[in-house]
Scaffold this active site. Structure first.
Site, short mmCIF file in Angstrom:
data_model
loop_
_atom_site.label_atom_id
_atom_site.label_comp_id
_atom_site.label_asym_id
_atom_site.label_seq_id
_atom_site.Cartn_x
_atom_site.Cartn_y
_atom_site.Cartn_z
N HIS A 1 -58.22 -144.11 -38.29
CA HIS A 1 -58.18 -145.41 -37.60
C HIS A 1 -58.69 -146.48 -38.56
O HIS A 1 -59.58 -146.22 -39.36
CB HIS A 1 -59.09 -145.40 -36.36
CG HIS A 1 -59.33 -146.77 -35.80
ND1 HIS A 1 -58.47 -147.37 -34.91
CD2 HIS A 1 -60.32 -147.68 -36.06
CE1 HIS A 1 -58.93 -148.60 -34.63
NE2 HIS A 1 -60.04 -148.80 -35.30
N ASN B 1 -52.83 -139.09 -35.95
CA ASN B 1 -52.46 -139.66 -37.24
C ASN B 1 -53.64 -139.82 -38.19
O ASN B 1 -53.64 -140.69 -39.06
CB ASN B 1 -51.71 -140.98 -37.01
CG ASN B 1 -52.53 -141.97 -36.20
OD1 ASN B 1 -53.68 -141.71 -35.86
ND2 ASN B 1 -51.94 -143.11 -35.88
N LYS C 1 -60.12 -139.12 -37.56
CA LYS C 1 -59.87 -138.71 -36.18
C LYS C 1 -59.99 -137.19 -36.00
O LYS C 1 -60.01 -136.43 -36.99
CB LYS C 1 -58.49 -139.22 -35.76
CG LYS C 1 -58.40 -140.76 -35.68
CD LYS C 1 -57.03 -141.18 -35.17
CE LYS C 1 -56.94 -142.69 -34.98
NZ LYS C 1 -55.62 -143.07 -34.41
N TYR D 1 -60.90 -148.02 -27.01
CA TYR D 1 -59.46 -148.35 -27.03
C TYR D 1 -59.04 -149.19 -25.83
O TYR D 1 -57.86 -149.23 -25.49
CB TYR D 1 -58.63 -147.07 -27.09
CG TYR D 1 -58.50 -146.49 -28.49
CD1 TYR D 1 -57.80 -147.18 -29.49
CD2 TYR D 1 -59.08 -145.27 -28.82
CE1 TYR D 1 -57.67 -146.66 -30.76
CE2 TYR D 1 -58.95 -144.74 -30.10
CZ TYR D 1 -58.24 -145.44 -31.06
OH TYR D 1 -58.11 -144.93 -32.33
O1 CDP Z 1 -53.84 -147.15 -35.27
P1 CDP Z 1 -52.85 -148.29 -35.40
O2 CDP Z 1 -53.53 -149.64 -35.44
O3 CDP Z 1 -51.90 -148.09 -36.56
O4 CDP Z 1 -51.90 -148.25 -34.09
P2 CDP Z 1 -52.13 -148.87 -32.62
O5 CDP Z 1 -50.84 -149.42 -32.18
O6 CDP Z 1 -53.32 -149.75 -32.60
O7 CDP Z 1 -52.40 -147.58 -31.72
C1 CDP Z 1 -53.69 -146.98 -31.68
C2 CDP Z 1 -53.52 -145.50 -31.71
O8 CDP Z 1 -52.80 -145.06 -30.56
C3 CDP Z 1 -52.67 -144.96 -32.88
O9 CDP Z 1 -53.38 -144.86 -34.10
C4 CDP Z 1 -52.26 -143.60 -32.34
O10 CDP Z 1 -53.29 -142.63 -32.45
C5 CDP Z 1 -52.03 -143.92 -30.86
N1 CDP Z 1 -50.60 -144.21 -30.57
C6 CDP Z 1 -49.84 -143.26 -29.87
O11 CDP Z 1 -50.36 -142.21 -29.50
N2 CDP Z 1 -48.51 -143.51 -29.60
C7 CDP Z 1 -47.94 -144.66 -29.99
N3 CDP Z 1 -46.66 -144.89 -29.72
C8 CDP Z 1 -48.68 -145.63 -30.68
C9 CDP Z 1 -50.02 -145.37 -30.96
MG MG Z 2 -54.67 -150.56 -33.96
#
Ligand code: CDP
Ligand code: MG
Length: 138
Positions: A115, A112, A9, A49
């Site tokens: 992805h 983070n 990212k 997304y």
């Molecule tokens: O990436 P991952 O599958 O672990 O998490 P997700 O729930 O699919 O969320 C996608 C992305 O949204 C995350 O990797 C973060 O960059 C962002 N995110 C965020 O900004 N705040 C949150 N509370 C949860 C996710």
């Molecule tokens: Mg995800």
């Protein structure tokens, strides 16, 4: 054999962690099958997304993901989807296990570092979002 989509990212690219993260991929035994550098438009980030469009973090996530270049890869191996998720660690770097990419390279729950697809159906969609079959080495 399974394929998954990985993204380094904008925060991690900006801070110079591309080499470190690719080194971890190589060391894990997962194979790189496609690789590209892209600066996503906001519309591309929104489409990628789309599944999160009702979430409170969607707008900020799309701003962030289009804020600078990303490195996008197709990884292949046995159980590639869960193995890459294990290497990444928990979404929130503060909660991620020691030695995971998000623990070592992430900044916060949004920025983070990496992805990874979360299931075979999403992996197929996400790989096809960025790559044609001609881009993927077999
Ligand atoms: O990436 P991952 O599958 O672990 O998490 P997700 O729930 O699919 O969320 C996608 C992305 O949204 C995350 O990797 C973060 O960059 C962002 N995110 C965020 O900004 N705040 C949150 N509370 C949860 C996710
Ligand atoms: Mg995800």
């Amino acid at each position: 054999m399974e394929r998954t989509l990985a993204i380094i990212k904008p925060d991690a690219v900006r801070r110079g962690f591309v080499g470190d993260i690719i080194k971890r991929i190589d060391a894990s035994g997962l194979k790189l099958r496609a690789l590209r550098l892209m600066h996503l438009t906001r519309a591309q980030a929104e489409a990628f997304y789309e599944v999160h469009k009702e979430r409170p973090f969607y707008k900020s996530l799309c701003d962030y993901m289009s804020s600078g270049p990303v490195v996008i890869a197709v990884l292949e191996g046995e159980r590639a989807i869960p193995r890459w998720r294990e290497l990444m660690g928990a979404t929130d770097p503060k909660k991620a296990d020691a030695g995971t990419l998000r623990k070592d390279f992430g900044i916060d729950v949004e920025q983070n570092a990496v992805h990874g697809s979360d299931a075979p159906e999403t992996a197929a969609r996400e790989v096809a979002f960025f790559f044609s079959s001609l881009d993927i080495v077999s």
